[in-house]
Structure formats: structure tokens, C-alpha cells
Design a protein around this motif. Sequence first.
Motif, PDB file in Angstrom:
ATOM      1  N   ILE A 191      13.011   7.159 -12.810  1.00 21.49           N
ATOM      2  CA  ILE A 191      14.159   7.425 -11.936  1.00 21.49           C
ATOM      3  C   ILE A 191      13.778   8.442 -10.857  1.00 21.49           C
ATOM      4  O   ILE A 191      14.122   8.283  -9.682  1.00 21.49           O
ATOM      5  CB  ILE A 191      15.373   7.917 -12.764  1.00 21.49           C
ATOM      6  N   ILE A 192      13.026   9.471 -11.244  1.00 25.46           N
ATOM      7  CA  ILE A 192      12.614  10.471 -10.252  1.00 25.46           C
ATOM      8  C   ILE A 192      11.660   9.843  -9.234  1.00 25.46           C
ATOM      9  O   ILE A 192      11.783  10.051  -8.026  1.00 25.46           O
ATOM     10  CB  ILE A 192      11.971  11.693 -10.948  1.00 25.46           C
ATOM     11  N   VAL A 193      10.731   9.043  -9.733  1.00 22.60           N
ATOM     12  CA  VAL A 193       9.799   8.351  -8.825  1.00 22.60           C
ATOM     13  C   VAL A 193      10.586   7.468  -7.866  1.00 22.60           C
ATOM     14  O   VAL A 193      10.372   7.477  -6.655  1.00 22.60           O
ATOM     15  CB  VAL A 193       8.767   7.531  -9.628  1.00 22.60           C
ATOM     16  N   THR A 209      16.767  -0.951  -2.598  1.00 25.79           N
ATOM     17  CA  THR A 209      17.976  -0.933  -3.421  1.00 25.79           C
ATOM     18  C   THR A 209      17.651  -0.636  -4.878  1.00 25.79           C
ATOM     19  O   THR A 209      18.480  -0.097  -5.583  1.00 25.79           O
ATOM     20  CB  THR A 209      18.748  -2.255  -3.310  1.00 25.79           C
ATOM     21  N   ASP A 210      16.443  -0.969  -5.314  1.00 29.53           N
ATOM     22  CA  ASP A 210      16.063  -0.618  -6.689  1.00 29.53           C
ATOM     23  C   ASP A 210      14.550  -0.692  -6.839  1.00 29.53           C
ATOM     24  O   ASP A 210      13.887  -1.418  -6.111  1.00 29.53           O
ATOM     25  CB  ASP A 210      16.737  -1.542  -7.706  1.00 29.53           C
ATOM     26  N   VAL A 258      10.652   7.617  -3.783  1.00 31.23           N
ATOM     27  CA  VAL A 258      10.171   6.469  -3.011  1.00 31.23           C
ATOM     28  C   VAL A 258      11.276   5.941  -2.093  1.00 31.23           C
ATOM     29  O   VAL A 258      11.026   5.577  -0.943  1.00 31.23           O
ATOM     30  CB  VAL A 258       9.632   5.392  -3.979  1.00 31.23           C
ATOM     31  N   ILE A 259      12.516   5.948  -2.578  1.00 28.23           N
ATOM     32  CA  ILE A 259      13.654   5.502  -1.753  1.00 28.23           C
ATOM     33  C   ILE A 259      13.734   6.331  -0.470  1.00 28.23           C
ATOM     34  O   ILE A 259      13.927   5.795   0.613  1.00 28.23           O
ATOM     35  CB  ILE A 259      14.979   5.592  -2.568  1.00 28.23           C
ATOM     36  N   ASP A 260      13.533   7.650  -0.608  1.00 23.82           N
ATOM     37  CA  ASP A 260      13.557   8.523   0.566  1.00 23.82           C
ATOM     38  C   ASP A 260      12.471   8.168   1.573  1.00 23.82           C
ATOM     39  O   ASP A 260      12.705   8.140   2.777  1.00 23.82           O
ATOM     40  CB  ASP A 260      13.376   9.987   0.145  1.00 23.82           C
ATOM     41  N   TYR A 261      11.274   7.925   1.061  1.00 23.90           N
ATOM     42  CA  TYR A 261      10.164   7.574   1.961  1.00 23.90           C
ATOM     43  C   TYR A 261      10.457   6.272   2.706  1.00 23.90           C
ATOM     44  O   TYR A 261      10.170   6.145   3.890  1.00 23.90           O
ATOM     45  CB  TYR A 261       8.852   7.421   1.181  1.00 23.90           C
ATOM     46  N   PHE A 262      11.023   5.303   2.017  1.00 22.95           N
ATOM     47  CA  PHE A 262      11.301   4.022   2.663  1.00 22.95           C
ATOM     48  C   PHE A 262      12.417   4.153   3.700  1.00 22.95           C
ATOM     49  O   PHE A 262      12.371   3.517   4.743  1.00 22.95           O
ATOM     50  CB  PHE A 262      11.638   2.951   1.623  1.00 22.95           C
ATOM     51  N   LYS A 263      13.380   4.998   3.402  1.00 24.69           N
ATOM     52  CA  LYS A 263      14.473   5.224   4.351  1.00 24.69           C
ATOM     53  C   LYS A 263      13.946   5.711   5.692  1.00 24.69           C
ATOM     54  O   LYS A 263      14.443   5.347   6.745  1.00 24.69           O
ATOM     55  CB  LYS A 263      15.419   6.268   3.747  1.00 24.69           C
ATOM     56  N   ARG A 264      12.895   6.525   5.628  1.00 24.75           N
ATOM     57  CA  ARG A 264      12.317   7.080   6.860  1.00 24.75           C
ATOM     58  C   ARG A 264      11.659   6.016   7.737  1.00 24.75           C
ATOM     59  O   ARG A 264      11.347   6.278   8.889  1.00 24.75           O
ATOM     60  CB  ARG A 264      11.282   8.151   6.520  1.00 24.75           C
ATOM     61  N   VAL A 265      11.374   4.851   7.183  1.00 16.54           N
ATOM     62  CA  VAL A 265      10.796   3.777   8.011  1.00 16.54           C
ATOM     63  C   VAL A 265      11.796   2.629   8.162  1.00 16.54           C
ATOM     64  O   VAL A 265      11.413   1.520   8.507  1.00 16.54           O
ATOM     65  CB  VAL A 265       9.430   3.285   7.473  1.00 16.54           C
ATOM     66  N   GLY A 274       0.828  -1.210   0.000  1.00 14.65           N
ATOM     67  CA  GLY A 274       0.000   0.000   0.000  1.00 14.65           C
ATOM     68  C   GLY A 274       0.859   1.255   0.000  1.00 14.65           C
ATOM     69  O   GLY A 274       0.590   2.208  -0.734  1.00 14.65           O
ATOM     70  N   PHE A 275       1.898   1.239   0.787  1.00 19.23           N
ATOM     71  CA  PHE A 275       2.789   2.390   0.924  1.00 19.23           C
ATOM     72  C   PHE A 275       3.479   2.699  -0.401  1.00 19.23           C
ATOM     73  O   PHE A 275       3.504   3.835  -0.861  1.00 19.23           O
ATOM     74  CB  PHE A 275       3.815   2.048   2.013  1.00 19.23           C
ATOM     75  N   LEU A 276       4.010   1.653  -1.037  1.00 22.70           N
ATOM     76  CA  LEU A 276       4.711   1.826  -2.307  1.00 22.70           C
ATOM     77  C   LEU A 276       3.757   2.340  -3.384  1.00 22.70           C
ATOM     78  O   LEU A 276       4.056   3.311  -4.079  1.00 22.70           O
ATOM     79  CB  LEU A 276       5.325   0.483  -2.734  1.00 22.70           C
TER      80      LEU A 276
END
Length: 326
Positions: free
Chosen positions: A174-176, A192-193, A180-187, A147-149
Motif C-alpha cells: 500500500i505504501i509503495v 487507479t490501482d 508510485v501513484i504520486d509519481y505517475f500523477k506528475r506525468v 521502466g518507470f514503474l
Amino acid sequence: MPQVIEWQNAGSEDIVWRYPKEDLTWGAQLVVQEYQMAVFFRDGKAYDVFGPGRHTLTTLNLPLLTGLLTRLAGFGGNKPFKAAVIYISTRLFAGKWGTRAQTTELAPLQVFGQFWFKIENASLFVNEVVGGQNAYTTAEVNNYLRGFLNEKIIDELSHYDLITVFTRLDETSIIVKNTVIDYFKRVGIEMTDLRFEGIDTTPEYRERLFWLKTGKTAPEDVLRMETVKNAAESLGKSGGGGAALGTGMVLIPQIMTPTGTQAAPAAALVICPKCGNKVPATSKFCPDCGTSLAPPAAGAINCPKCGKSIPANSKFCPECGQQISS
Ligand SMILES: [Zn+2]
Ligand SMILES: [Zn+2]
């Protein structure tokens, strides 16, 4: 015999497991295997974290939890205590994603692809996802991540117009991905890709896309196109999730598969608006019918930040993400 706390029989697709008992004793043996972390958790908050090894629980190696217990009335230092032990897997997981989204002009999109991730910060992950979302099982974590992704991808794609998404899919993705990588880092998750493997819209908008690029009405046969549904069906089969596909809806199969058994991801594809063939997103011309897949030159402007030529109606630069005021 001391109490032994251990995640036995962890499957290669398991992400999280909660030790079933919350009554723990000092001197208990905490066993953490390779590719595991154990996090002590109490009242919705993560405390001490243990990596692989066999640990004897003492007030010295549980300083954070001991601090909490000391503040609670009645803690004597060697009495049994209450805490949950949350195990997480640090393996690299591969998942498939797919969702409906829409462009700035509300054109419906169907997009799908794959992503790879691992839990990078066990404490943050346990606070934000396990405790924060009440996701104590792998199935619940999967549901949350899915859901988050999808939510983040839908949100990002809503900044782009139809022609940008279709003609500059690689840059858009690539921008997306970076967002999304940033959002996942926060949790606590390192993604990785993230790859886009297919994109499609409705026949009406395919016709409009053709018109936007050529100025001509699409011939009848443009509407007889293979849709992403077919691709999604094979994706559903190979994913083993067994989810039935609704009309036009891309459902993701069970998203977790152990990495290593994955086929090499295919290059992202777009549908040629003229002949309907799937062609690599990087193509400037359709290799089958020669239709130009580049954005129309007439409507191009230069990005004020990076200087690249971009579609005049862009809200954000597909190269560098700069907001374009119109
Ligand atoms: Zn073509
Ligand atoms: Zn730019």
C-alpha cells in the motif's frame, strides 16, 4: 475539400498516435472520437487540447498555438502552419508488472503484480512522456511506463528489510502504491490501482528468513520450494507477450491489455519459509504448517508517529511511512 485530421482504427490497446502530417491548414476538420483527446504539439511542447467532437480549426479555438505562431516571423493568419497532432486514448488500461528488487540487507527479491491506469491530464502527459521521453508510439510509451514503474517499485522496496516485506506485504504494497501513484500523477497519469500478487527471494534468504523468525536452521526441504518462476511462467503465458523467462528473472509480458477481460486479481501471496506453500500475505500463521508469519515480537518497537508495533530494524514505519531513526 478541407483537410481531415482523424485517428482512425484506434485499437483498444493503443495509447498514443501521432498524425503523420505536420503541415496543417486553417479550416481543417479535427475529428476526436470518444475516449480520445488531441493535443497540438510543437518544438517539444504541448499547446491546445481538444476533447471528443468535430472541430474546425481556427485561430479562435487554437489560442495557444496561434500565440506561438504569431510570435514567429511570417505568420499571416491564414497560411498553412506546422504542428504535430498527438492523439491519446483516455481508456482505462490494465498492465502486468514484475521486477527484481532488493531489501535493506540486499536480499534479492522477485515481485510481480498488476496495475491499472489512464491518462488523466493529456497536456501534461504529452509534455512529460510523449515529448519528454520521445515516446510517440504505444510501444514506446509501454516501454517507458514499464521502466518507470519498476524503477519506483525497486526504489521503494529498498527501504524495507526482508522480514518486513515478507510478513507485512499488504502494508508495504500500500505504501509503495501510494508513492508510485504520486509519481505517475506528475506525468499526467492516474494510476487507479497497483497490486502485488507474488513475492519471492533466493533459497539462501528464504533460509535466513526462517532463521530470523524461528531461531532455527531451516530443514533441507525448505530449500525445495516452488519459486516465483513458476508463477511468472503462467503469468507470461496468460499475458500473451510470449517473452521467454530467463533464469530467475521475472519478465513482464506485453503490459497493456484492455481492461474488462482481466480476471479478478488474486490476493497477494508470500512463500511460507518453512513448508514453501504460497499463503495469503495477510496470514498470521501458515495454514498448512502453522509456522508463525508475524514478525518476531522480541524485535518490535512502537512507531513514534502512529504507535503501531513494527519490527525494530525498520527504516520506515510500514503502517504510516514515518522514518524511524535507529
Ligand atoms: Zn507453511
Ligand atoms: Zn507509523
